[in-house]
Design a protein around this motif. Structure first.
Motif, PDB file in Angstrom:
ATOM      1  N   GLY B 219       0.819  -1.216   0.000  1.00  0.00           N
ATOM      2  CA  GLY B 219       0.000   0.000   0.000  1.00  0.00           C
ATOM      3  C   GLY B 219       0.846   1.256   0.000  1.00  0.00           C
ATOM      4  O   GLY B 219       0.600   2.197  -0.762  1.00  0.00           O
ATOM      5  N   ILE B 222       2.425   2.089  -3.389  1.00  0.00           N
ATOM      6  CA  ILE B 222       1.538   2.782  -4.328  1.00  0.00           C
ATOM      7  C   ILE B 222       1.394   4.237  -3.922  1.00  0.00           C
ATOM      8  O   ILE B 222       1.427   5.147  -4.750  1.00  0.00           O
ATOM      9  N   ARG B 226       2.489   7.208  -6.555  1.00  0.00           N
ATOM     10  CA  ARG B 226       1.379   7.533  -7.447  1.00  0.00           C
ATOM     11  C   ARG B 226       1.586   8.844  -8.198  1.00  0.00           C
ATOM     12  O   ARG B 226       1.029   9.036  -9.265  1.00  0.00           O
ATOM     13  N   ILE B 229       2.916   8.319 -11.779  1.00  0.00           N
ATOM     14  CA  ILE B 229       2.178   7.317 -12.562  1.00  0.00           C
ATOM     15  C   ILE B 229       2.362   7.493 -14.070  1.00  0.00           C
ATOM     16  O   ILE B 229       2.391   6.519 -14.811  1.00  0.00           O
ATOM     17  N   THR B 230       2.541   8.720 -14.550  1.00  0.00           N
ATOM     18  CA  THR B 230       2.741   8.877 -15.992  1.00  0.00           C
ATOM     19  C   THR B 230       4.195   8.679 -16.383  1.00  0.00           C
ATOM     20  O   THR B 230       4.489   8.089 -17.417  1.00  0.00           O
ATOM     21  N   SER B 233       5.469   4.435 -14.634  1.00  0.00           N
ATOM     22  CA  SER B 233       4.283   3.670 -14.228  1.00  0.00           C
ATOM     23  C   SER B 233       4.637   2.322 -13.595  1.00  0.00           C
ATOM     24  O   SER B 233       3.849   1.793 -12.824  1.00  0.00           O
ATOM     25  N   VAL B 236       4.113   1.982  -9.877  1.00  0.00           N
ATOM     26  CA  VAL B 236       2.767   1.805  -9.346  1.00  0.00           C
ATOM     27  C   VAL B 236       2.220   0.428  -9.701  1.00  0.00           C
ATOM     28  O   VAL B 236       1.523  -0.194  -8.911  1.00  0.00           O
ATOM     29  N   PHE B 237       2.574  -0.037 -10.904  1.00  0.00           N
ATOM     30  CA  PHE B 237       1.938  -1.252 -11.394  1.00  0.00           C
ATOM     31  C   PHE B 237       2.285  -2.490 -10.579  1.00  0.00           C
ATOM     32  O   PHE B 237       1.402  -3.255 -10.219  1.00  0.00           O
ATOM     33  N   GLY B 240       0.498  -2.764  -7.211  1.00  0.00           N
ATOM     34  CA  GLY B 240      -0.941  -2.865  -7.450  1.00  0.00           C
ATOM     35  C   GLY B 240      -1.336  -4.261  -7.898  1.00  0.00           C
ATOM     36  O   GLY B 240      -2.301  -4.844  -7.397  1.00  0.00           O
ATOM     37  N   ILE B 241      -0.552  -4.809  -8.830  1.00  0.00           N
ATOM     38  CA  ILE B 241      -0.864  -6.149  -9.323  1.00  0.00           C
ATOM     39  C   ILE B 241      -0.713  -7.175  -8.202  1.00  0.00           C
ATOM     40  O   ILE B 241      -1.544  -8.079  -8.051  1.00  0.00           O
ATOM     41  N   ILE B 243      -1.132  -6.761  -4.939  1.00  0.00           N
ATOM     42  CA  ILE B 243      -2.269  -6.687  -4.015  1.00  0.00           C
ATOM     43  C   ILE B 243      -3.462  -7.413  -4.614  1.00  0.00           C
ATOM     44  O   ILE B 243      -4.086  -8.266  -3.971  1.00  0.00           O
ATOM     45  N   THR B 244      -3.769  -7.089  -5.869  1.00  0.00           N
ATOM     46  CA  THR B 244      -4.960  -7.671  -6.485  1.00  0.00           C
ATOM     47  C   THR B 244      -4.845  -9.179  -6.611  1.00  0.00           C
ATOM     48  O   THR B 244      -5.781  -9.911  -6.273  1.00  0.00           O
TER      49      THR B 244
END
Lengths: 305, 269
Positions: B219, B222, B226, B229-230, B233, B236-237, B240-241, B243-244
């Protein structure tokens, strides 16, 4: 209405918990008023003035008395009243909450229904997998992805801010995803349960067309658990979607709480916690009242489902 | 257990293994700042790239995974044990004990969970422990309610009556006869809870309430990245991946166990 009376002890319990959380906060409030270097006499005087020398029970009574007057204290940093700030930000939070529920509820019920009807088929599996991934995506992550794609790459929508429809859309979609997924899951199991009930077989045997059976008999029976989920989700959105509002810079209670957390602005945090919980309890109460009218069985058996 | 359940279990085991064997896999210290390699895209040297302080993201991801998964599993375990015991006592004893315990459960469940978790973690000193305490302090309530309901229905069954008429004491009935009957139900719930805890823990550390910097959690990774992010990236990715995927595996596993034990508790979850 026994349920209404039950709210009173609940409110006392809730305020007791928020009160003890407030009491347990690090730091002595007296020092935060006069600073660390004051003389013992002044500290003693302030302590008397704000009532910190009284017993815990008396302090709790005072806390309740203030709450009843709508007094939540003042922010350490801006000096504004927390209650005033919250009343300004609450309408924004409300708009976001209702917008995401308007997205989540029909879609969730539709796909859950579809999934149950096609049970075991490919459609069902795909929907089930998607709904599991829906509850596995933290909102701050799905929010960032949506923002990256729609605002930064395609430049369709503004990445953040508070305002009209174009600002509302992305946070509302982000916030709706977990509720959508939960609704799909609940609708699916409820509808599958109901499809096995004798009343549905009777309806079919009477020659009622399949759409009629689905629309009237199944959906009507599925209503109660669905109302519960929608109510619960809406209730938790109304106390400020802390993460979503922060990411999209939506000026609601959630972002307000987040700012409080970053600055360790305790009156703000506790105010948000208390107001959020009261809203949550109120929504649950409304859901119970809706039950009462939606399902005659509840009226017969009392509130205990 | 179906194919999805086994697959989920396999992926989880793989993630566990990677996280807990992190020092053997990545040569980098997760907190070592390297100003010569700021925000580098994934390459052979840094498989997942580096972050804004030049730290290796793979290392932070694996070391952070140990914390994120550890907290979630431990919190699920603690809520399971507390909820199991209190639910058992509440359901079997009935009377005043039951009323008192269930009022407490109702009280806790009437708070919006994430907000209460924030409230509890604010009061405690910031760190890994306080997140775990916050999660368990709230999580046990739904376990207790579930187990109580299960015990209420078991209480009337013939084998309990037999045990009672043979002169078993209440505590013996609870521990020897009722407890084992509640274990599958609790495990299913714990699996589903752990998935939710992964997300809540990530949310709390995203807000800066979990492990404190420089320690990495998914967490907080991220949260700090964040703004890039542009431009970067990959920062962040990857968290995030992770966690999911982890949360999804726990949820799929919970679902699979639910089907295996054929537990009709869909509506309570």
């Amino acid at each position: 209405m026994k349920r209404l009376l039950l709210v009173i002890p609940l409110l006392f319990g809730i305020t007791a918990i928020t009160f003890s959380l407030t009491k347990a906060l690090p730091g002595d409030p007296v020092y935060s008023i006069v600073g660390e270097r004051s003389s013992p006499e002044i500290i003693e005087k302030i302590r008397k003035e704000i009532g910190a020398d009284k017993s815990v029970v008396r302090q709790y009574a005072g806390y309740i008395a203030l709450l009843v007057q709508g007094e939540l204290g003042r922010s350490y940093f801006t000096g504004r009243k927390v209650a005033d700030d919250i009343s300004v930000k609450f309408p924004n939070t409300m708009r976001l909450a209702f917008a995401s529920m308007i997205i989540a509820a029909p879609l969730g019920i539709f796909f859950g229904f579809l999934s149950a009807k096609r049970r075991g088929k490919l459609t069902d599996r795909v929907i089930t997998l998607l709904s599991v991934s829906g509850i596995s995506f933290p909102v701050f992550w799905s929010g960032l992805l949506l923002m990256l794609f729609f605002s930064l790459k395609l430049r369709f929508l503004p990445p953040s801010g508070t305002g009209g429809m174009q600002y509302l859309l992305l946070p509302a979609i982000t916030l709706s995803l977990p509720a959508l997924a939960t609704l799909v899951r609940i609708t699916r199991v409820t509808v599958i349960d109901i499809m096995d009930m004798p009343c549905i077989r009777t309806a079919r045997a009477k020659g009622i067309p399949e759409t009629g059976v689905s629309m009237i008999h199944i959906l009507k029976n599925a209503l109660i658990p669905l109302i519960t989920v929608i109510g619960l989700e809406l209730g938790s959105y109304l106390n400020g979607a802390v993460l979503t509002e922060t990411i999209f810079g939506w000026d609601g209670i959630g972002r307000y709480a987040m700012e409080g957390i970053i600055k360790r602005d305790y009156p703000v945090i506790m105010g948000c916690l208390l107001v959020g919980t009261l809203v949550f309890v109120f929504i649950n109460l409304v859901v119970d009242v809706i039950y009462h009218y939606a399902d005659p069985r509840v009226r017969v058996h009392g509130t205990d489902r | 257990m179906g194919l999805t359940g086994k697959l989920a279990l396999g992926v989880l085991a793989f993630i566990f293994l990677l996280s807990f064997a992190a020092p053997l896999i990545v040569p980098y210290d997760p907190n070592a700042i390297d100003l010569d390699s700021l925000r580098q895209a994934p390459s052979a040297r840094h498989l997942l790239g580096t972050d804004n302080k030049g730290r290796d993201i793979l290392a932070r991801l694996l070391y952070g995974g140990k914390i994120s998964i550890g907290i979630s599993l431990l919190a699920a375990l603690v809520s399971m044990i507390v909820g199991l015991l209190l639910g058992l006592v509440s359901g079997y004893t009935g009377g005043k004990v039951d009323t008192a315990l269930m009022s407490l459960v109702d009280l806790i469940l009437s708070f919006p969970a994430f907000l209460l978790a924030i409230g509890i973690s604010i009061v405690l000193p910031a760190g890994i422990c306080s997140v775990m305490i916050a999660l368990s302090a709230i999580g046990w309530a739904s376990f207790a309610r579930l187990i109580r309901g299960h015990v209420l229905s078991l209480k009337e069954s013939a084998f309990i009556e037999a045990a009672r008429s043979l002169g078993c004491s209440s505590s013996r009935i609870m521990i020897v006869h009722l407890l084992p009957q509640c274990i599958p139900l609790s495990l299913v719930m714990a699996g589903l809870k752990a998935g939710g805890y992964i997300i809540t823990e990530a949310g709390l550390s995203f807000l800066g309430l979990g492990a404190q910097p420089p320690t990495a959690t998914w967490g907080s990774m991220i949260s700090t990245s964040r703004v890039f992010i542009t431009s970067a990236s990959w920062m962040v990715f990857s968290p995030g991946i992770m966690i999911t995927v982890t949360a999804m595996c726990f949820n799929l596993l919970g679902d699979a166990l639910k089907e295996k034990y054929d537990i009709g508790m869909n509506k309570t979850l």
